[in-house]
Design a protein around this motif. Structure first.
Motif, mmCIF file in Angstrom:
data_model
loop_
_atom_site.group_PDB
_atom_site.id
_atom_site.type_symbol
_atom_site.label_atom_id
_atom_site.label_comp_id
_atom_site.label_asym_id
_atom_site.label_seq_id
_atom_site.Cartn_x
_atom_site.Cartn_y
_atom_site.Cartn_z
ATOM 1 N N THR A 103 -0.716 -41.936 25.002
ATOM 2 C CA THR A 103 -1.141 -40.666 24.399
ATOM 3 C C THR A 103 -0.884 -40.632 22.891
ATOM 4 O OG1 THR A 103 0.982 -39.748 25.144
ATOM 5 C CG2 THR A 103 -0.969 -39.267 26.487
ATOM 6 N N GLY A 104 0.288 -41.097 22.464
ATOM 7 C CA GLY A 104 0.568 -41.124 21.031
ATOM 8 C C GLY A 104 -0.350 -42.070 20.295
ATOM 9 N N GLY A 105 -0.611 -43.216 20.911
ATOM 10 C CA GLY A 105 -1.513 -44.177 20.297
ATOM 11 C C GLY A 105 -2.912 -43.625 20.110
ATOM 12 N N ARG A 193 1.067 -34.734 9.374
ATOM 13 C CA ARG A 193 2.252 -35.563 9.116
ATOM 14 C C ARG A 193 3.061 -35.837 10.379
ATOM 15 N NH1 ARG A 193 6.182 -33.517 6.304
ATOM 16 N NH2 ARG A 193 5.441 -31.368 6.204
ATOM 17 N N ALA A 194 2.878 -35.012 11.419
ATOM 18 C CA ALA A 194 3.595 -35.254 12.676
ATOM 19 C C ALA A 194 3.183 -36.586 13.288
ATOM 20 C CB ALA A 194 3.344 -34.112 13.651
ATOM 21 N N LEU A 195 1.971 -37.034 12.993
ATOM 22 C CA LEU A 195 1.488 -38.287 13.561
ATOM 23 C C LEU A 195 2.140 -39.507 12.915
ATOM 24 C CD1 LEU A 195 -2.312 -37.516 14.032
ATOM 25 C CD2 LEU A 195 -0.355 -36.879 15.449
ATOM 26 N N ASP A 196 2.858 -39.305 11.807
ATOM 27 C CA ASP A 196 3.588 -40.410 11.190
ATOM 28 C C ASP A 196 4.713 -40.918 12.090
ATOM 29 O OD1 ASP A 196 1.957 -40.132 8.975
ATOM 30 O OD2 ASP A 196 3.429 -38.996 7.804
ATOM 31 N N ASP A 202 1.293 -48.240 21.916
ATOM 32 C CA ASP A 202 2.208 -48.138 23.055
ATOM 33 C C ASP A 202 3.080 -46.889 23.019
ATOM 34 O OD1 ASP A 202 1.255 -50.534 24.061
ATOM 35 O OD2 ASP A 202 2.775 -51.735 23.028
ATOM 36 N N THR A 203 2.927 -46.069 22.003
ATOM 37 C CA THR A 203 3.767 -44.877 21.871
ATOM 38 C C THR A 203 3.265 -43.749 22.758
ATOM 39 O OG1 THR A 203 4.296 -45.429 19.571
ATOM 40 C CG2 THR A 203 4.703 -43.170 20.274
ATOM 41 N N VAL A 204 4.168 -43.221 23.573
ATOM 42 C CA VAL A 204 3.869 -42.046 24.400
ATOM 43 C C VAL A 204 4.258 -40.805 23.608
ATOM 44 C CG1 VAL A 204 4.344 -40.856 26.574
ATOM 45 C CG2 VAL A 204 4.268 -43.371 26.507
ATOM 46 N N TRP A 205 3.305 -39.968 23.291
ATOM 47 C CA TRP A 205 3.550 -38.779 22.466
ATOM 48 C C TRP A 205 4.683 -37.938 23.022
ATOM 49 C CZ3 TRP A 205 3.238 -36.399 18.057
ATOM 50 C CH2 TRP A 205 3.356 -35.010 17.997
ATOM 51 N N GLY A 208 9.008 -40.487 22.487
ATOM 52 C CA GLY A 208 9.596 -40.682 21.172
ATOM 53 C C GLY A 208 9.245 -39.629 20.140
ATOM 54 N N PRO A 209 7.960 -39.396 19.845
ATOM 55 C CA PRO A 209 7.612 -38.436 18.793
ATOM 56 C C PRO A 209 8.102 -37.010 19.070
ATOM 57 C CG PRO A 209 5.760 -39.885 19.228
ATOM 58 C CD PRO A 209 6.772 -40.160 20.296
ATOM 59 N N MET A 210 7.924 -36.533 20.298
ATOM 60 C CA MET A 210 8.376 -35.166 20.578
ATOM 61 C C MET A 210 9.887 -35.059 20.517
ATOM 62 S SD MET A 210 5.787 -33.488 23.402
ATOM 63 C CE MET A 210 6.717 -31.955 23.372
ATOM 64 N N ASN A 211 10.604 -36.095 20.953
ATOM 65 C CA ASN A 211 12.064 -36.087 20.832
ATOM 66 C C ASN A 211 12.492 -36.113 19.371
ATOM 67 O OD1 ASN A 211 12.721 -35.952 23.577
ATOM 68 N ND2 ASN A 211 12.491 -38.161 23.832
ATOM 69 N N ALA A 212 11.785 -36.907 18.564
ATOM 70 C CA ALA A 212 12.111 -36.975 17.136
ATOM 71 C C ALA A 212 11.864 -35.629 16.455
ATOM 72 C CB ALA A 212 11.281 -38.075 16.468
ATOM 73 N N LEU A 213 10.757 -34.975 16.808
ATOM 74 C CA LEU A 213 10.487 -33.647 16.258
ATOM 75 C C LEU A 213 11.564 -32.645 16.661
ATOM 76 C CD1 LEU A 213 6.642 -33.501 16.923
ATOM 77 C CD2 LEU A 213 7.713 -33.466 14.659
ATOM 78 N N THR A 214 11.992 -32.736 17.914
ATOM 79 C CA THR A 214 13.043 -31.843 18.406
ATOM 80 C C THR A 214 14.342 -32.070 17.656
ATOM 81 O OG1 THR A 214 12.041 -31.811 20.615
ATOM 82 C CG2 THR A 214 14.342 -31.144 20.446
ATOM 83 N N ASP A 215 14.739 -33.337 17.501
ATOM 84 C CA ASP A 215 15.990 -33.663 16.814
ATOM 85 C C ASP A 215 15.978 -33.191 15.363
ATOM 86 O OD1 ASP A 215 16.866 -34.846 19.145
ATOM 87 O OD2 ASP A 215 16.415 -36.894 18.500
#
Length: 254
Positions: A103-105, A193-196, A202-205, A208-215
């Motif tokens: 999904t992230g990809g 910029r969230a897509l950075d 192979d990235t699952v939206w 990793g990305p949602m966890n990074a946004l949360t952190d």
């Protein structure tokens, strides 16, 4: 941006033949329902991130006018004349983002088509009566990178209320409201910029990305207490079709 590339394995009765976004509610695919709902809030430009059986999604839009309108063919000039105004004013980009891309990809592959403004992202398998206009205003007001729509789905099974000491059922409720847990309803407003935060295919939206946004404190929830329903299984398809056929589809905001 609509993610429409997954295999849809939990709805294999349908998706062995067509991609899940083309599974029908009434006489039109769920993808059409999602786009009609979004158009009712002013969105007319769409990027559909295709993958599994992408040709069928492209063919659906290629043949859209042919199905919807009366037409005269002039074989001498190889021309076609359609006889009434087209109902839709959508501008749809169909992007093949790969068969096995996560999904992230898929989002990352579509990033180059964005114009720098916040955009809505959702999946091609869920409907609701979400106030997209209010969701967008909420996102602009808080100034963070991402907003996720939080929903509370109803229970799928009847609930019995028991005590440890007494085997008698004290209460029973068919398909009760959920247990108060909020889950992602899949309607996001994102800054480009969230897509950075997406590394590649192979990235699952949702990981990793949602966890990074949360952190980073950059993910804010917009609470939607109204109707929302996914189409994950054959049962979901039946439920949504029953609502539509009875004229009681809460997501019909157009």
């Amino acid at each position: 941006m609509i993610l429409a590339g997954g295999l849809g394995t939990r709805l294999a009765e349908e998706t062995s033949i067509i991609p899940k976004p083309l599974v029908e509610i009434g006489s039109e695919p769920i993808l059409w329902h999602i786009m009609k709902m979004l158009r009712s809030h002013g969105i007319r430009e769409f990027i559909v991130c295709c993958g599994y059986k992408s040709l069928l999604i492209k063919r659906y839009f290629e043949e859209y006018r042919l199905r919807a309108l009366n037409v005269t063919y002039d074989l001498a000039t190889s021309s076609a004349e359609y006889h009434q105004p087209h109902e839709e004013d959508w501008r749809v980009t169909l992007l093949d983002t790969g068969l096995n891309t996560m999904t992230g990809g898929r989002l990352k592959r579509a990033a180059g088509l964005l114009d720098g403004e916040p955009f809505l992202m959702t999946y091609g398998d869920g409907v609701g009566n979400i106030d997209i206009t209010s969701l967008t205003a909420f996102h602009r007001a808080h100034g963070k990178l991402a907003t996720v729509t939080a929903v509370q789905p109803t229970g799928r099974f009847g609930a019995m209320y028991l005590t440890e000491e007494d085997p008698h059922v004290r209460a029973f409720k068919e398909k009760p409201e959920g247990d108060g847990t909020w889950i992602s309803g899949g309607f996001f407003i994102l800054q480009p910029r969230a897509l950075d935060l997406i590394d590649g295919d192979d990235t699952v939206w949702e990981h990793g990305p949602m966890n990074a946004l949360t952190d980073a404190g950059e993910l804010v929830a917009y609470r939607h207490p109204g109707f929302w329903h996914p189409m994950d299984t054959l049962r979901d398809k039946t439920v949504l079709n029953d609502m539509w056929n009875k004229g009681a589809a809460p997501w019909r905001t157009w």
